[in-house]
Design a protein around this motif. Structure first.
Motif, short mmCIF file in Angstrom:
data_model
loop_
_atom_site.label_atom_id
_atom_site.label_comp_id
_atom_site.label_asym_id
_atom_site.label_seq_id
_atom_site.Cartn_x
_atom_site.Cartn_y
_atom_site.Cartn_z
N GLY A 16 -7.04 -18.65 -16.03
CA GLY A 16 -7.63 -18.17 -14.77
C GLY A 16 -6.82 -18.49 -13.52
O GLY A 16 -7.11 -17.97 -12.45
N ASP A 17 -5.79 -19.33 -13.65
CA ASP A 17 -5.02 -19.73 -12.46
C ASP A 17 -4.30 -18.55 -11.81
O ASP A 17 -4.38 -18.36 -10.60
N ALA A 18 -3.60 -17.77 -12.65
CA ALA A 18 -2.82 -16.67 -12.10
C ALA A 18 -3.73 -15.67 -11.40
O ALA A 18 -3.41 -15.16 -10.32
N LEU A 19 -4.89 -15.44 -12.01
CA LEU A 19 -5.84 -14.49 -11.42
C LEU A 19 -6.32 -15.00 -10.06
O LEU A 19 -6.42 -14.25 -9.09
N LEU A 20 -6.57 -16.31 -10.00
CA LEU A 20 -7.03 -16.91 -8.73
C LEU A 20 -5.95 -16.77 -7.67
O LEU A 20 -6.23 -16.37 -6.53
N ILE A 21 -4.70 -17.07 -8.05
CA ILE A 21 -3.60 -16.99 -7.09
C ILE A 21 -3.46 -15.54 -6.61
O ILE A 21 -3.31 -15.27 -5.41
N ALA A 22 -3.52 -14.59 -7.55
CA ALA A 22 -3.39 -13.17 -7.19
C ALA A 22 -4.52 -12.76 -6.24
O ALA A 22 -4.29 -12.07 -5.25
N ARG A 23 -5.72 -13.24 -6.53
CA ARG A 23 -6.84 -12.87 -5.68
C ARG A 23 -6.70 -13.44 -4.28
O ARG A 23 -6.95 -12.76 -3.29
N LEU A 24 -6.27 -14.71 -4.19
CA LEU A 24 -6.07 -15.32 -2.87
C LEU A 24 -4.98 -14.57 -2.11
O LEU A 24 -5.11 -14.31 -0.90
N GLY A 25 -3.91 -14.21 -2.82
CA GLY A 25 -2.82 -13.46 -2.18
C GLY A 25 -3.30 -12.11 -1.67
O GLY A 25 -2.96 -11.70 -0.56
N LEU A 26 -4.11 -11.44 -2.50
CA LEU A 26 -4.61 -10.13 -2.10
C LEU A 26 -5.55 -10.24 -0.90
O LEU A 26 -5.49 -9.42 0.02
N ILE A 27 -6.39 -11.26 -0.91
CA ILE A 27 -7.31 -11.44 0.23
C ILE A 27 -6.49 -11.68 1.50
O ILE A 27 -6.75 -11.09 2.55
N ALA A 28 -5.47 -12.54 1.38
CA ALA A 28 -4.61 -12.81 2.55
C ALA A 28 -3.95 -11.52 3.02
O ALA A 28 -3.90 -11.24 4.23
N ALA A 29 -3.45 -10.70 2.09
CA ALA A 29 -2.78 -9.45 2.46
C ALA A 29 -3.76 -8.50 3.15
O ALA A 29 -3.43 -7.89 4.17
N VAL A 30 -4.97 -8.40 2.60
CA VAL A 30 -5.97 -7.50 3.18
C VAL A 30 -6.33 -7.96 4.60
O VAL A 30 -6.36 -7.15 5.54
N VAL A 31 -6.55 -9.27 4.75
CA VAL A 31 -6.94 -9.79 6.07
C VAL A 31 -5.83 -9.54 7.09
O VAL A 31 -6.07 -9.05 8.19
N LEU A 32 -4.56 -9.85 6.70
CA LEU A 32 -3.45 -9.67 7.63
C LEU A 32 -3.25 -8.18 7.96
O LEU A 32 -2.98 -7.82 9.11
N HIS A 33 -3.37 -7.33 6.94
CA HIS A 33 -3.18 -5.89 7.12
C HIS A 33 -4.21 -5.36 8.13
O HIS A 33 -3.87 -4.61 9.05
N ILE A 34 -5.46 -5.76 7.97
CA ILE A 34 -6.53 -5.26 8.84
C ILE A 34 -6.42 -5.89 10.23
O ILE A 34 -6.61 -5.22 11.24
#
Lengths: 251, 228
Positions: B64-82
């Motif tokens: 589950g670690d990689a999935l968690l890292i990917a999710r945190l990265g995606l959330i950061a990308a979405v927040v920065l993009h918006i």
């Protein structure tokens, strides 16, 4: 030609303005757009009305003074043409023509169709020059410049600073102007020492003025009377990132 | 280090943030679409794939670690993009405080002019999509861990499938402008590359949109059924 004009009239920088209707009758298709306005103005003066104020100088497409938005297009319907070089044969008898000033917070309307473009001057003042010593006049071809760079610098230097790019941009961005000014110096050997510091300085002033931000609509390129390419905007973006991240002189 | 703050505050810096986060999100969307296609290989394959995502990076990473890292990265990308988009939109509104009585676009495309609205539609879709297939709280027949069942039973409702298809079309418009625009913003240009930028955008937009839309269509057409 008989035309109906809707022209933006505004008595001064702080006055409220409105679109006003004028009938322009008996115009020749061989007139330039500005000559058509001259005839309308002569009639207005005879009738005791205030003539329509618009900026113009060379009337040969090289000074950049005569900008106005004609039927929703900066400099009117003919590509690669300033308003002064636009002729009435581009229109049809009976046409209705909307004439508005550049709409940009960075270009406040002074009167009618005339705007204050000194925000462009302030961008130039920030770095649109070479201030290092380039020595005395050289022999021809003493400093080799690749042909593509020389051509590209020349194309960028064709910018006349008319402001059509800002007027046409849905975001009111000045990227095309600034990128052309940065590129025509940055492409040549004499412009290299200050290339990145110039980019930083000119972009900083551009962003301090009330311009918007580029979203790559390419509207600027479509209306530019000198056909400056948005390739210069990509180049500006690249130089800006370099100036921020890779410049040995930036600490 | 104060230049970093200055960079994030500058409009051109924010555009670079938009471009980089946009590329990250494109990478996700493309990977997600390829993963979705496992639906065509039956319940065992796609359910094993979904579970296998948690094992990425083993043995270096735990379950589950990689999935968690990917999710945190995606959330950061979405927040920065918006965040960048919102901030730049406000700047752009101020730059044209008074509009034109007549405005005739000469080059802007439908895609380029609808980026902001398309982005909002995609955001609303992502929230619904998470509630539908990840958390299951708007799914009438959600079985945790049974991706195949959840997707097929979800898409058997024509209204839900229709919404997914419309959202994919909105995503397609957003990608069509974004996938060449990011290169322009990051200064990736040149006579050779310029000829490839728009074809690249059109190709990858088509790959993502067609791949994703094929799934609800296949379920509705009865090509993919609950029994695999």
């Amino acid at each position: 030609m008989d035309l109906t004009l809707y022209v933006w009239r505004q008595a001064g920088p702080d006055a409220a303005g409105e679109m006003k209707r004028y009938e322009a009758q008996g115009m020749s298709p061989d007139m330039s757009f500005l000559e058509m306005l001259d005839v309308v103005n002569e009639r207005l003066i005879l009738e005791g009305e205030e003539p329509i104020v618009f900026e113009h100088d060379c009337r040969e497409g090289i000074c950049g003074a005569c900008g106005m938005v004609i039927n929703g297009v900066a400099h009117g319907p003919q590509r690669a043409t300033t308003t002064c070089q636009l002729h009435m044969r581009q229109f049809n008898d009976g046409d209705t023509i909307y004439i508005e000033p550049w709409r940009s917070t960075a270009f406040p309307v002074l009167r009618d169709l005339m705007v204050d473009r000194s925000s462009f001057d302030r961008i130039i003042e920030a770095g649109g020059y070479v201030s290092v010593s380039t020595g005395s006049a050289r022999d021809a071809n003493e400093i080799p410049v690749p042909k593509a760079d020389a051509d590209s610098a020349m194309d960028a230097a064709a910018c006349i600073g008319c402001g059509a790019c800002v007027a046409a941009c849905p975001n009111g961005a000045a990227q095309l102007f600034t990128s052309a000014k940065v590129a025509h110096l940055g492409l040549l050997p004499q412009g290299q020492p200050e290339r990145l510091s110039r980019t930083r300085a000119m972009v900083a002033v551009m962003e301090d003025e009330a311009f918007g931000s580029c979203t790559n609509h390419r509207e600027c390129e479509a209306v530019c009377p000198k056909q400056i390419s948005v390739d210069y905007i990509a180049r500006l973006n690249r130089d800006y990132l370099k100036a921020q991240l890779l410049d040995p002189n930036a600490k | 280090m104060s230049w970093i703050i200055g960079f994030f505050r500058s409009a051109m810096g924010k555009k670079a943030v938009m471009a980089v986060t946009g590329v990250m999100l494109f990478g996700f969307v493309l990977t997600h679409m390829v993963g979705n296609l496992k639906l065509y290989f039956g319940p065992e394959k796609i359910n094993a794939y979904a579970e296998g995502l948690r094992e990425i990076g083993a043995p270096l990473l735990s379950h589950g670690d990689a999935l968690l890292i990917a999710r945190l990265g995606l959330i950061a990308a979405v927040v920065l993009h918006i965040w960048a988009a919102t901030s730049l939109t406000l700047v752009n509104r101020r730059a044209r405080a008074q509009g034109y009585a007549r405005k005739s676009p000469q080059a802007a495309t439908y895609a380029s002019r609808t980026m902001r609205y398309g982005g909002l539609i995609i955001l609303a879709f992502v929230v619904y999509h998470l509630m539908h297939f990840t958390w299951g709280n708007v799914h009438g027949d959600f079985v945790p861990g049974d991706v195949y069942h959840n997707v097929v039973s979800g898409f058997q409702n024509p209204l839900i499938s229709g919404f997914y298809i419309l959202a994919q079309l909105a995503l397609g418009l957003h990608l069509y402008h974004g996938l060449w625009s990011f290169m322009q913003t990051l200064g990736l240009n040149g006579p050779r590359l310029n000829a490839l930028r728009q074809p690249f955008a059109a190709t990858f937009t088509a790959i993502v949109v067609i791949g994703n839309i094929s799934l609800p269509l296949s379920v509705l057409a009865g090509f993919v059924t609950l029994h695999g």
